[in-house]
Design a protein around this motif. Structure first.
Motif, PDB file in Angstrom:
ATOM      1  N   GLY A 187      43.598   5.465 -32.898  1.00 22.73           N
ATOM      2  CA  GLY A 187      44.012   5.666 -34.151  1.00 22.73           C
ATOM      3  C   GLY A 187      43.440   4.776 -35.218  1.00 22.73           C
ATOM      4  O   GLY A 187      43.004   3.713 -35.143  1.00 22.73           O
ATOM      5  N   VAL A 188      42.742   5.621 -36.051  1.00 27.97           N
ATOM      6  CA  VAL A 188      41.835   4.874 -37.324  1.00 27.97           C
ATOM      7  C   VAL A 188      42.942   4.786 -38.632  1.00 27.97           C
ATOM      8  O   VAL A 188      43.375   5.787 -39.074  1.00 27.97           O
ATOM      9  CB  VAL A 188      40.538   5.864 -37.679  1.00 27.97           C
ATOM     10  N   VAL A 189      43.264   3.599 -38.828  1.00 28.09           N
ATOM     11  CA  VAL A 189      44.145   3.509 -40.051  1.00 28.09           C
ATOM     12  C   VAL A 189      43.271   3.267 -41.345  1.00 28.09           C
ATOM     13  O   VAL A 189      42.258   2.482 -41.466  1.00 28.09           O
ATOM     14  CB  VAL A 189      44.805   2.157 -40.014  1.00 28.09           C
ATOM     15  N   LEU A 190      43.583   4.212 -42.182  1.00 23.20           N
ATOM     16  CA  LEU A 190      42.835   4.218 -43.673  1.00 23.20           C
ATOM     17  C   LEU A 190      43.952   3.903 -44.736  1.00 23.20           C
ATOM     18  O   LEU A 190      45.015   4.399 -44.656  1.00 23.20           O
ATOM     19  CB  LEU A 190      42.296   5.746 -44.024  1.00 23.20           C
ATOM     20  N   HIS A 191      43.456   3.039 -45.642  1.00 21.66           N
ATOM     21  CA  HIS A 191      44.218   2.924 -46.785  1.00 21.66           C
ATOM     22  C   HIS A 191      43.582   2.355 -47.939  1.00 21.66           C
ATOM     23  O   HIS A 191      42.200   1.945 -47.624  1.00 21.66           O
ATOM     24  CB  HIS A 191      45.677   2.303 -46.688  1.00 21.66           C
ATOM     25  N   SER A 192      43.962   2.235 -49.120  1.00 24.21           N
ATOM     26  CA  SER A 192      43.224   1.473 -50.061  1.00 24.21           C
ATOM     27  C   SER A 192      43.113   0.091 -49.683  1.00 24.21           C
ATOM     28  O   SER A 192      43.865  -0.575 -49.267  1.00 24.21           O
ATOM     29  CB  SER A 192      43.935   1.485 -51.417  1.00 24.21           C
ATOM     30  N   ASP A 193      41.453  -0.509 -49.850  1.00 27.46           N
ATOM     31  CA  ASP A 193      41.155  -1.504 -49.141  1.00 27.46           C
ATOM     32  C   ASP A 193      41.707  -2.891 -50.183  1.00 27.46           C
ATOM     33  O   ASP A 193      41.001  -3.537 -50.593  1.00 27.46           O
ATOM     34  CB  ASP A 193      39.647  -1.648 -48.987  1.00 27.46           C
ATOM     35  N   MET A 194      42.816  -3.242 -50.158  1.00 23.79           N
ATOM     36  CA  MET A 194      43.425  -4.235 -50.925  1.00 23.79           C
ATOM     37  C   MET A 194      43.531  -5.406 -50.114  1.00 23.79           C
ATOM     38  O   MET A 194      43.870  -5.536 -48.721  1.00 23.79           O
ATOM     39  CB  MET A 194      45.116  -4.002 -51.463  1.00 23.79           C
ATOM     40  N   ASP A 195      43.263  -6.540 -50.713  1.00 21.79           N
ATOM     41  CA  ASP A 195      43.264  -7.856 -50.006  1.00 21.79           C
ATOM     42  C   ASP A 195      44.894  -8.260 -49.594  1.00 21.79           C
ATOM     43  O   ASP A 195      45.659  -8.166 -50.458  1.00 21.79           O
ATOM     44  CB  ASP A 195      42.832  -8.986 -50.870  1.00 21.79           C
ATOM     45  N   ILE A 196      44.942  -8.442 -48.346  1.00 19.92           N
ATOM     46  CA  ILE A 196      46.435  -8.672 -48.012  1.00 19.92           C
ATOM     47  C   ILE A 196      46.573 -10.146 -48.392  1.00 19.92           C
ATOM     48  O   ILE A 196      45.984 -10.950 -47.948  1.00 19.92           O
ATOM     49  CB  ILE A 196      46.576  -8.307 -46.285  1.00 19.92           C
ATOM     50  N   THR A 197      47.694 -10.281 -49.204  1.00 19.99           N
ATOM     51  CA  THR A 197      47.989 -11.902 -49.892  1.00 19.99           C
ATOM     52  C   THR A 197      49.333 -12.517 -49.353  1.00 19.99           C
ATOM     53  O   THR A 197      49.332 -13.564 -49.288  1.00 19.99           O
ATOM     54  CB  THR A 197      48.021 -11.570 -51.137  1.00 19.99           C
ATOM     55  N   GLY A 198      50.266 -11.617 -48.653  1.00 22.89           N
ATOM     56  CA  GLY A 198      51.714 -12.339 -48.384  1.00 22.89           C
ATOM     57  C   GLY A 198      51.918 -12.265 -46.995  1.00 22.89           C
ATOM     58  O   GLY A 198      51.545 -11.379 -46.296  1.00 22.89           O
ATOM     59  N   GLU A 199      52.814 -13.112 -46.608  1.00 19.61           N
ATOM     60  CA  GLU A 199      53.063 -13.225 -45.104  1.00 19.61           C
ATOM     61  C   GLU A 199      54.650 -13.925 -45.244  1.00 19.61           C
ATOM     62  O   GLU A 199      54.842 -14.954 -45.592  1.00 19.61           O
ATOM     63  CB  GLU A 199      52.301 -13.910 -44.129  1.00 19.61           C
TER      64      GLU A 199
ATOM     65  N   GLY B  25      54.623   0.433 -44.575  1.00 21.57           N
ATOM     66  CA  GLY B  25      55.015   1.632 -45.624  1.00 21.57           C
ATOM     67  C   GLY B  25      54.095   1.452 -46.580  1.00 21.57           C
ATOM     68  O   GLY B  25      53.765   2.497 -47.051  1.00 21.57           O
ATOM     69  N   MET B  26      53.675   0.303 -47.136  1.00 22.77           N
ATOM     70  CA  MET B  26      52.531   0.164 -48.247  1.00 22.77           C
ATOM     71  C   MET B  26      51.408   0.703 -47.663  1.00 22.77           C
ATOM     72  O   MET B  26      50.563   1.389 -48.392  1.00 22.77           O
ATOM     73  CB  MET B  26      52.660  -1.318 -48.770  1.00 22.77           C
ATOM     74  N   LYS B  27      50.882   0.190 -46.535  1.00 17.87           N
ATOM     75  CA  LYS B  27      49.757   0.581 -45.933  1.00 17.87           C
ATOM     76  C   LYS B  27      49.712   2.128 -45.948  1.00 17.87           C
ATOM     77  O   LYS B  27      48.429   2.953 -46.408  1.00 17.87           O
ATOM     78  CB  LYS B  27      49.294   0.250 -44.558  1.00 17.87           C
ATOM     79  N   GLY B  28      50.785   2.943 -45.570  1.00 18.40           N
ATOM     80  CA  GLY B  28      50.600   4.239 -45.302  1.00 18.40           C
ATOM     81  C   GLY B  28      50.612   4.946 -46.767  1.00 18.40           C
ATOM     82  O   GLY B  28      50.247   6.162 -47.029  1.00 18.40           O
ATOM     83  N   ASN B  29      51.315   4.547 -47.695  1.00 18.52           N
ATOM     84  CA  ASN B  29      51.294   5.088 -48.859  1.00 18.52           C
ATOM     85  C   ASN B  29      50.728   4.654 -50.020  1.00 18.52           C
ATOM     86  O   ASN B  29      50.597   5.243 -51.182  1.00 18.52           O
ATOM     87  CB  ASN B  29      52.840   5.095 -49.426  1.00 18.52           C
ATOM     88  N   PHE B  30      49.795   3.596 -49.966  1.00 23.10           N
ATOM     89  CA  PHE B  30      48.914   3.214 -50.884  1.00 23.10           C
ATOM     90  C   PHE B  30      47.444   3.618 -50.561  1.00 23.10           C
ATOM     91  O   PHE B  30      46.609   2.902 -50.060  1.00 23.10           O
ATOM     92  CB  PHE B  30      48.972   1.679 -51.209  1.00 23.10           C
ATOM     93  N   LEU B  31      47.686   4.981 -50.474  1.00 25.04           N
ATOM     94  CA  LEU B  31      46.156   5.470 -50.295  1.00 25.04           C
ATOM     95  C   LEU B  31      45.578   6.204 -51.600  1.00 25.04           C
ATOM     96  O   LEU B  31      45.864   7.468 -51.869  1.00 25.04           O
ATOM     97  CB  LEU B  31      46.178   6.694 -49.060  1.00 25.04           C
ATOM     98  N   ASP B  32      44.842   5.570 -52.296  1.00 28.21           N
ATOM     99  CA  ASP B  32      44.417   5.908 -53.706  1.00 28.21           C
ATOM    100  C   ASP B  32      45.417   5.921 -54.750  1.00 28.21           C
ATOM    101  O   ASP B  32      45.261   5.436 -55.728  1.00 28.21           O
ATOM    102  CB  ASP B  32      43.319   7.113 -53.479  1.00 28.21           C
TER     103      ASP B  32
END
Length: 891
Positions: free
Chosen positions: A419-431, A449-456
């Motif tokens: 599985g190749v995960v694609l999304h807008s390449d935002m720096d992950i900042t929180g944990e 949920g954000m990764k899957g829906n923040f695609l451009d």
């Protein structure tokens, strides 16, 4: 030690192709000790890395500003690279010395600089209804030593470029989805290392994407146009000072690719037998290719790319091979994800295999695709018969956890699938992590949920025939997203489209980019006006970016849009202070809705007027930030009028809200619309409503993001924790106990008996209810920014522990550096709170339920601890101020 690092220009590290004429730079500082503040800075720019050719010097500026500093006074030119360096001083007289050299490079700042022509594959070979992806190519000669080379490119559709057989970028789905009728991004690529002396070949593929492909749930396609096209310029600068420019024009050639169909919703069909080996190498014989056609299309809509590109971010290996009761061969990736599958297959030439994609299995364990509606999400591959063949798609993406294999034979190896995960390449900042594993899984689901829906664009779902940028979902989730990742460039671009799509009357469409009027829909969607909580994204989103990143420019850029939206609302009601007309989504998908309905029981006029007040108050604060004093006074007056009218309309003389729902109490309280007795009664009413519902929520899109905030803010923090820990329907953890790895659209997307909510609208990757993440970071961990110090320049650290957790920790990488807040319940009723504050920032800290005379920091009494000031006893604990550094409080 006092050092400087992480230089950024417009949020990016060494960006090329910038479109802003006033770039801003930011940096982070590191230092030993506590309470370190920058007192001065100096920035220099030059045309060379050695700084022999100095362009501009800010001089030593006495300022603590280290983010978003405009390079005023520079004469910015197109296509030019500027090097910059920074040094800073602190209050102890220390200097960082000069930083490492960074740079930014401009794109094409003037539309007149585009000499290229739009080109398309000829209609004789590629009629408008053709789904085949064309290849376009051009050969040229390089006759000298190359100093640098840049490609500037865009498309109607989506494109991939190759130069001498190598992909020019790791970005996907360029140029992205914007409001194509108003704005079209172009991209800039450094291709210096891809050129060779002598003959070269440049080529591209053109997919339909959002421009020509299917969009929406009505089966419509080609909503922007029925012919894909490419626009490209390659600028080559030679060491001897010459320049060569290769452009798209009638000399390019076109042919068919092996991609027979590629559609965002429906997938991709690829016939490997049609591959043209070496098609983008200079020696390839293209004598039988057709001439490309030139088209008359606009170039004045072009803008430099504003957001981060979509990239391959990570890979997932399957966890199980399944044989379903229906006899299907199914692979479980173990995670609901967005992207595609890379697979290896073996077979004779002409053998066809298919991969179908689904989010869940049904209760019998069979492959379930009902909820993806008309979207096929299907990959078809025809083997060329060359032994092992490995394939992954080009211009489509799927939302899935499970894949069904057809034609792969009886022997299936899991190692052949990734599985190749694609999304807008935002720096992950929180944990966020805590002592409860189910809550940690919830946090995982929120992030995915954000990764899957923040695609451009911020989509509502990534799998079915929709995937649109619904404004309500975006504004509901944006504060949570601001903890999870650096979303500033992502939303800067999307808000530019919102502004472009806004009506002359100030109305804001339901989705951005707005394709609803282009679709074959029922009137409410075909001719959408505006709706509260959805259209309020025009105000809430830029304000949230300002709070999270201290970005004043986004307020300046969006101010007219924000103001126009508030003025639109002012004109909607029976008077200028109420909004009580027109269609409203209300509390969408609330559980107190009538049977079969989507809109909850909270009165639509109530929701509309409450959001009218919220957006007006934000606009008032925005005007104050921007120094627009007349507007500040005007909207303060308007807000006061709305609040008064709201009270007269919805609050009885005895102080009871006339709308008796959970959501009504929640937004009345959190939007600041209730005072005195009305506020007290709303708190008691909310507590009773929850108790009567066995401490379960029944809120929808409007109420849910604010529910736990209302409880924690008004003395009911333990009830907020009760809601968090519920595991039966409806609750956040109910989804987790059902195996969710992302957030669901419906609280009961999978019912307790294993059946599904209606196929009509049942996404299992729909981030809106993930807005609980904001409360986890802001209240449980206690990390919050303040309006007096936006961007975490001066933050609030106020954790609010509750029953059910032994410890919780939030980490956030801000514009100033890493912030950490961790609390732990120790033995003998003691509490430990650890706080980290970055250099050049400060915090107001509240230690809950603490007594001033027993608190220690680092083993010392507060009065003796370094970096701490203004410690005092309050009704809720101990409050104090602290500068940068690491602190350990025990009491």
């Amino acid at each position: 030690m006092f050092t400087i690092s992480e230089l950024r220009c417009e949020y990016f590290e060494n960006p090329i192709g910038l479109g802003t004429r006033q770039p801003r730079v930011s940096w982070k500082l590191q230092a030993d000790g506590r309470g370190i503040l920058q007192t001065a800075y100096q920035i220099q720019t030059a045309t060379d890395e050695t700084f022999n050719d100095m362009l501009w010097d800010s001089g030593v500026n006495e300022s603590d500003q280290s983010v978003h500093i405009e390079l005023n006074g520079m004469n910015i030119e197109s296509r030019r690279r500027y090097y910059y360096r920074v040094r800073a001083w602190n209050q102890k007289g220390q200097t960082t010395g000069w930083s490492e050299i960074a740079y930014f490079e401009m794109g094409l700042l003037d539309h007149a600089e585009w000499s290229a022509e739009w080109i398309a594959a000829p209609t004789g070979s590629f009629p408008a209804d053709s789904e085949r992806v064309p290849l376009l190519r051009k050969t040229f000669t390089v006759d000298g030593a190359v100093r640098s080379a840049r490609v500037y490119a865009t498309a109607h559709g989506v494109y991939e470029l190759e130069l001498n057989g190598r992909r020019v970028s790791d970005a996907y789905f360029a140029p992205g989805w914007t409001s194509y009728d108003h704005r079209l991004q172009y991209q800039t690529y450094d291709v210096t290392e891809l050129l060779t002396p002598g003959d070269n070949a440049l080529g591209g593929l053109l997919g339909g994407g959002w421009y020509k492909g299917h969009l929406g749930w009505a089966g419509d396609k080609a909503l922007y146009g029925d012919r894909t096209a490419l626009l490209l310029q390659l600028h080559i600068a030679f060491e001897d000072g010459r320049e060569q420019v290769i452009v798209t024009d009638g000399s390019w050639k076109a042919a068919g690719s092996p991609i027979l169909m590629s559609d965002i919703y429906h997938g991709e069909t690829y016939d490997a037998r049609l591959e043209l080996s070496g098609w983008c190498l200079p020696g390839f014989d293209d004598s039988d290719w057709s001439r490309a056609e030139t088209l008359e299309r606009r170039k004045d809509l072009l803008i430099a790319q504003e957001n981060v590109p979509v990239r391959k971010i990570e890979e997932i290996k399957p966890v199980a091979l399944l044989r379903t009761p229906d006899g299907d061969t199914v692979i479980d990736l173990g995670q609901n994800m967005v992207g595609w599958v890379r697979f290896t297959v073996r077979g004779e030439g002409g053998r066809e295999v298919e991969i179908h994609h689904a989010e869940v299995l049904d209760r019998e364990g069979n492959f379930y695709i009902g909820n993806i509606r008309a979207a096929k999400q299907r990959i078809r591959y025809v083997c060329k018969g060359s032994g092992e063949e490995t394939f992954e798609p080009h211009f489509t993406f799927q939302g899935f956890r499970y894949i069904r294999l057809i034609g792969f034979g009886e022997t299936v190896r899991l190692e052949d699938f990734t599985g190749v995960v694609l999304h807008s390449d935002m720096d992950i900042t929180g944990e966020f992590t805590c002592s409860d594993p189910l809550v940690n899984q919830l946090q995982h689901n929120i992030l995915w949920g954000m990764k899957g829906n923040f695609l451009d664009v911020p989509t509502d779902c990534p799998q079915r025939d929709e995937r649109l940028g619904w404004t309500g979902d975006a504004q509901i989730f944006i504060r949570t997203a601001g903890y999870l990742a650096n979303i500033a460039p992502f939303f800067t671009k999307w808000l530019g489209d919102l502004k472009a799509e806004q009506g002359e009357d100030g109305g804001v469409p339901f989705v951005i980019p707005n394709v609803l009027p282009k679709m074959t829909l029922e009137p409410v969607f075909a001719n959408p006006t505006s709706a509260a909580a959805w259209s309020d994204a025009a105000v809430i989103c830029p304000w949230t970016i300002y709070l999270c990143y201290g970005d004043k420019r986004i307020l300046e850029t969006q101010y007219d849009s924000m103001k126009a939206w508030v003025e639109y609302m002012r004109r909607q009601g029976d008077n200028e202070f109420l909004w009580n007309t027109g269609f409203q989504f209300g509390d969408w998908l609330a559980l107190d809705a009538k049977e079969g309905a989507f809109i909850g029981a909270t009165d639509g006029d109530y929701v509309a007027t409450a959001y009218f007040a919220l957006s007006t108050s934000i606009l008032q604060k925005t005007a104050a930030v921007l120094g627009r004093t007349e507007d500040e006074a005007r909207y303060a007056e308007l807000y006061a009028g709305i609040k008064k009218a709201f009270t007269e309309e919805f609050v009885t003389p005895s102080g009871r809200l006339s709308v008796p729902t959970q959501t009504a109490q929640v937004i009345g309280l959190t939007f600041g619309l209730l005072e005195g007795q009305a506020q007290e009664r709303a708190v008691r009413k909310l507590e009773k409503l929850l108790a009567d519902n066995s401490f379960h929520l029944n809120t929808g899109f409007v109420g849910t993001p604010y529910l736990n905030h209302a409880l924690s803010s008004f003395g009911l923090n333990e009830i907020a924790y009760k809601l968090l820990f519920q595991q039966d329907f409806p609750s956040w953890l109910y989804q987790v106990t059902k195996g969710a790895t992302t957030i669901w659209e419906h609280w009961d997307g999978i019912k307790e008996d294993g059946t599904f909510w209606s196929d009509q609208m049942n996404s299992f990757n729909h981030y809106a209810y993930g807005a609980i993440g904001d409360w986890l970071y802001r209240v449980v961990a206690g990390i919050n920014t303040g309006e007096s110090g936006p961007g975490y320049k001066r933050m609030m650290i106020r954790p609010q522990p509750g029953d059910g957790l032994k410890w919780a920790e939030g980490r956030l990488d801000t514009m100033y550096g890493k912030v950490c807040s961790r609390w732990s319940k120790l033995e003998n009723g003691r509490m430990e709170i650890r706080v980290s504050i970055p250099v050049n920032a400060a915090a107001d800290i509240v230690l809950p339920d603490a007594l001033l005379d027993v608190v220690t920091e680092g083993g010392k009494a507060l009065a003796e601890a370094d970096g701490i000031a203004e410690a005092m006893q309050t009704d809720t604990g101990v409050s104090l101020s602290a500068g940068s550094g690491d602190y350990v409080f025990i009491y």
